[in-house]
Every structure is written in structure tokens, then in C-alpha cells.
Write a protein that holds these residues in place. Structure first.
Motif, short mmCIF file in Angstrom:
data_model
loop_
_atom_site.label_atom_id
_atom_site.label_comp_id
_atom_site.label_asym_id
_atom_site.label_seq_id
_atom_site.Cartn_x
_atom_site.Cartn_y
_atom_site.Cartn_z
N ARG A 60 17.58 -15.43 4.39
CA ARG A 60 17.07 -15.27 3.03
C ARG A 60 15.67 -14.67 3.10
O ARG A 60 14.78 -15.24 3.75
CB ARG A 60 17.06 -16.62 2.32
N THR A 62 12.40 -14.19 1.52
CA THR A 62 11.55 -14.70 0.44
C THR A 62 10.13 -14.15 0.51
O THR A 62 9.36 -14.31 -0.44
CB THR A 62 11.48 -16.23 0.48
N THR A 64 7.53 -11.43 0.10
CA THR A 64 7.47 -10.19 -0.68
C THR A 64 7.14 -8.98 0.19
O THR A 64 7.71 -7.90 0.03
CB THR A 64 6.43 -10.31 -1.81
N ARG A 67 10.18 -7.97 2.15
CA ARG A 67 11.15 -7.31 1.27
C ARG A 67 10.75 -5.85 1.03
O ARG A 67 11.59 -4.95 1.08
CB ARG A 67 11.27 -8.05 -0.07
N GLU A 105 17.50 -12.25 -5.33
CA GLU A 105 17.59 -12.70 -3.94
C GLU A 105 18.03 -11.55 -3.04
O GLU A 105 18.87 -10.74 -3.42
CB GLU A 105 18.60 -13.85 -3.79
#
Length: 220
Positions: A60, A62, A64, A67, A105
Motif C-alpha cells: 500500500r 501511503t 505522497t 506516489r 489508494e
């Protein structure tokens, strides 16, 4: 009467979910409800796997910054893919191929680094670990669609680069970036069909009987 059969309503719901599943690219920033992501991952984990090897792992994202870094890497691969497409390059660059920064997500799905020990079902077909992970992703896709949540599968990345970005161990391999989130609406048809990139083949083109390219009678 088949005692193992679901009710007509339940069967209809299964086929509806399959028929209305879409590879989504446009998302709303609304967070998922409490427990929703866990349900989707649990659905994925219920998938069949060859030799019960369960080769899937879910990371996952999470952070930023991470990402954004993943999204930048995907963009670089998108440009490289466009270059490789030659005459369809401009057409490809007009397509929206991911929603990494806009979805609720982001999950990186990987193959575990210890899958080689599972010989059962893989002795002559080692790619069955990837097939097993694909089943898990499909489970998640259908569960999400049933709950009105969009999912998009992003495959525009270099596996080794993404493996290092996600600190995955040697021998493991990322196979998908999944974007999950609320959507304004689901596409009425697959986006690539709507964009005239390609279209779904007729059953007559994909079903043979006894030997390759021997047409099979339709069994309506």
C-alpha cells in the motif's frame, strides 16, 4: 434441481459485476470507507493459486512523495511506449492511462521472492505464479466493482526500477500498479473501445473445437 446453485438473483449479480467491470482511469479524491480496502485485499487473497502457493504480495503506497515518484516513472514509460508504437504514437499519447495521483489508494502488487520452491503445477509452466496473481487481482476488481469502487491496472513501468522504489527483495517482481477509488461514473464500455483503440472479439473468433482454428459450434 442443482443443490449447489446460487439463487437466480445472486447469479444475475455475479454476471452483472463481470459485465460492468471497467479498467478505470478517472477518479474522485474521496477516501474509501473504513474496512473497504481490507475487504478488497481479503477478496484477492481468496483467489485460487497453483499448488496453494499464494504468490501475491500487496504494498500500500501511503507516502505522497513515493506516489509521485511512481507516477513520474510511469509517465517516462508511457513516453517510451509511445515511441515504440510508431504510427500509433500520437493516438496513444492522447489516451489517459493511469490515475495514480487522483485515486484514493495505490497498491503495488508483486510476486514473492520464494515462489520457486512450489513445483506442484509449475514444473513445466513456471508462469503459473503470474496466473495466480492475476486471479487475485481479478477477485479484487470484481469486489471493488460490486461496491461501486473503481480500479485501474497500470502496467507501464520497468519491473526492476519499481522493485527498487518499493524496496522489494531480490527475486521478487512487481506485476501491477492498482489505482482504487470512487468514480463519478463507470464507463459504459471499456475505455479503449470507446476511444476506438480496439474492440472486443466475437466468441466465434476465440472458441475452437479439438484443434486450433477449427470453428466450434455455438452452444447457446
Amino acid at each position: 434441481m442443482n443443490p449447489n446453485k446460487f439463487s437466480d438473483e445472486e447469479i444475475a449479480a455475479v454476471y452483472k459485476t463481470i459485465g460492468e467491470r471497467r479498467d478505470m482511469r478517472h477518479f474522485l479524491p474521496t477516501p474509501l470507507a473504513d474496512g473497504q480496502l481490507e475487504r478488497f485485499i481479503r477478496a484477492a487473497h481468496m483467489a485460487p493459486s497453483v499448488g496453494l502457493m499464494q504468490p501475491w504480495r500487496f504494498i500500500r503506497i501511503t507516502d505522497t512523495g513515493l506516489r509521485k515518484t511512481i507516477r513520474q516513472h510511469v509517465e517516462e514509460e508511457r513516453i517510451a511506449t509511445a515511441d515504440a508504437l510508431a504510427q500509433r504514437s500520437d493516438e496513444f499519447m492522447r489516451l489517459k492511462v493511469e490515475g495514480i495521483l487522483s485515486c484514493a489508494e495505490v497498491l503495488v502488487v508483486g510476486l514473492t521472492n520464494q515462489r520457486e520452491k512450489y513445483i506442484f503445477g509449475r514444473r513445466t509452466m513456471p508462469e503459473m505464479d503470474l496466473a495466480s496473481v492475476s486471479c487475485a487481482i481479478q477477485n479484487m476488481w470484481l469486489a471493488a466493482r460490486a461496491e461501486g469502487i473503481g480500479l485501474g491496472w497500470v502496467s507501464l513501468f520497468d519491473p526492476e526500477s519499481l522493485r527498487k522504489l518499493c524496496c522489494m527483495p531480490e527475486g521478487s517482481r512487481p506485476v501491477a500498479i492498482l489505482c482504487l477509488g470512487h468514480v463519478q461514473e463507470f464507463y459504459p464500455a471499456p475505455m479503449l473501445e470507446m476511444e476506438a483503440w480496439d474492440k472486443r472479439k466475437a466468441l466465434d473468433e476465440i472458441v475452437y473445437e479439438n484443434s486450433w482454428n477449427t470453428p466450434s459450434p455455438r452452444t447457446d
